[in-house]
Design an enzyme around this catalytic site. Structure first.
Site, PDB file in Angstrom:
ATOM      1  CG  ASP A 187      -1.827   1.227   1.231  1.00 45.37           C
ATOM      2  OD1 ASP A 187      -2.652   1.345   0.308  1.00 45.37           O
ATOM      3  OD2 ASP A 187      -1.706   2.070   2.136  1.00 45.37           O
ATOM      4  CD  GLU A 271      -4.937   0.774  -3.604  1.00 47.68           C
ATOM      5  OE1 GLU A 271      -6.148   1.011  -3.590  1.00 47.68           O
ATOM      6  OE2 GLU A 271      -4.126   1.334  -2.845  1.00 47.68           O
ATOM      7  CG  ASP A 352      -1.680   3.489   5.527  1.00 46.27           C
ATOM      8  OD1 ASP A 352      -2.701   3.877   4.923  1.00 46.27           O
ATOM      9  OD2 ASP A 352      -0.844   4.259   6.037  1.00 46.27           O
TER      10      ASP A 352
END
Ligand SMILES: [Zn+2]
Length: 385
Positions: A187, A271, A352
């Protein structure tokens, strides 16, 4: 299998060394122009010319006619003939394909053409930050060390905006590598550069922030000075130097992080961040530009390919932060400022870390063909194994 890599490094030549570099560029340019005029002359005399023949002709007569070419590496002359060869090949290709712009080679002028020459790897030596060139007695100082280990194939030295650079081409042996661990979710964030699904963290360097304060101060100073004045020039140089230092440190840290991640894990989930969209949000913009998400993504892509890992890019609409990584419930009320939250199932989440876990799970689901939650997660690079 060796893979080619290039690293461009700025040089700090002494005035004497700079003299040598200019001279070598001059020899390269001279050979190009000399070859071009000979080519034209021979063509008009009905002979067929080639850059190979011209090079031989030059070498046969250089001791008498061009003795100054011995002051620098023979690669300088070779560069000129190689460029001439490329220029004519280009021209012939365009003629053949019937393009309107044929681009017959032009003479190179000192002012308008790029100053550069290329040396074979066998004629240079690199030791730490020292770059030793053939026929130059002292080694040139490099502003950083070479990033890659391997056989040096060639070095192209060029001048750009008053600075000298060496672009070093290295054949890197791709490491035989066994990843110890199977998978990880990453992340990326602003407060912490990256949180991994196993809880490991990469701190965003606050030092960069400190230096940015200096950047701001110098920028203000620059705008107060009279443009073109001596002080203005000095501040401008200082500012450019600082920018470069910030950029170098950031890149160095990113490389450390991406190498560690790609070497350790077989599957890396990240991501698909909409960086340009985030940059439009001005408050976030500075921080994001500072962190360099785009660069991290780029590094992960090619390093995963090096080490034979798989990079899984999770769709940007995947609700990585809002999903409970224990029970799968979506928390619709989560806001950007919630750093921790409690799910109805009782799980206490660090924002997170929870996102990183979800990214890992999503990456593995897609890889296993279970189907992703949004159906858009994809494999960025798949190794041959
Ligand atoms: Zn839950």
């Amino acid at each position: 299998m060796p893979a080619p890599r290039a690293h461009k490094i700025r040089l700090n030549p002494t005035p004497e060394q700079e003299q040598y570099l200019r001279q070598a560029c001059g020899v390269a340019r001279f050979c190009f122009n000399w070859g071009l005029s000979e080519w034209k002359r021979q063509y008009e005399a009905g002979e067929k010319s080639s850059s190979y023949r011209l090079k031989k002709q030059f070498n046969a007569t250089k001791r008498e006619q061009f003795p100054w070419s011995y002051d620098v590496t023979k690669c300088a002359a070779d560069t000129g003939f190689r460029n001439l060869d490329a220029a004519f090949k280009n021209f012939f290709r365009r003629c053949k394909s019937g393009e309107a712009k044929k681009g017959y080679p032009n003479f190179k002028s000192k002012k308008q053409s790029r100053q550069s020459f290329r040396m074979d790897g066998s004629r240079i030596k690199i030791d730490g930050r020292r770059l030793k060139l053939e026929r130059l007695d002292t080694p040139i100082n490099m502003t950083e060390t070479l990033r890659f280990d391997g056989t040096i194939k060639s070095v192209t030295i060029s001048e750009d905006a008053g600075h000298w650079y060496a672009a070093i081409n290295v054949a890197v042996e791709t490491p035989e590598h066994e990843c110890q661990q199977k998978s990880v979710g990453v992340d990326l964030g602003i407060k912490t550069l990256a949180v991994l699904s196993n809880g490991a963290q990469f701190e965003n360097q606050k030092l960069l922030r400190l230096e940015l304060r200096k950047v701001k101060r110098l920028s203000r100073e620059l705008s107060r000075r009279q443009q073109g004045s001596g002080r203005w020039q000095r501040t401008k140089r200082e500012l450019a130097k600082l920018h470069r230092r910030v950029a170098d440190r950031r890149l160095d840290y990113q490389h450390k992080m991406t190498t560690e991640i790609t070497q350790t894990y077989q599957v890396v989930g990240i991501e698909d961040l909409n960086v340009s969209g985030m940059l439009r949000n001005h408050r976030l913009a500075l921080s994001i530009a500072d962190v360099g998400f785009g660069e991290i993504r780029r590094q992960l892509e090619y390093k995963c390919a090096w080490f034979g890992s798989k990079l899984m890019v999770v769709d940007r609409f995947f609700p990585s932060s809002r999903l409970c990584s224990y029970c799968g419930t979506i928390n619709g009320e989560l806001t950007l400022s919630d750093r921790t939250w409690i799910c109805d199932c009782g799980a206490v989440h660090d924002r997170d870390l929870n996102a990183a876990r979800n990214i890992e799970t999503e990456a593995l689901r897609t890889l296993a063909g279970v189907g992703s939650r949004t159906g858009k997660t994809r494999v960025e690079r798949v190794s041959d194994s």
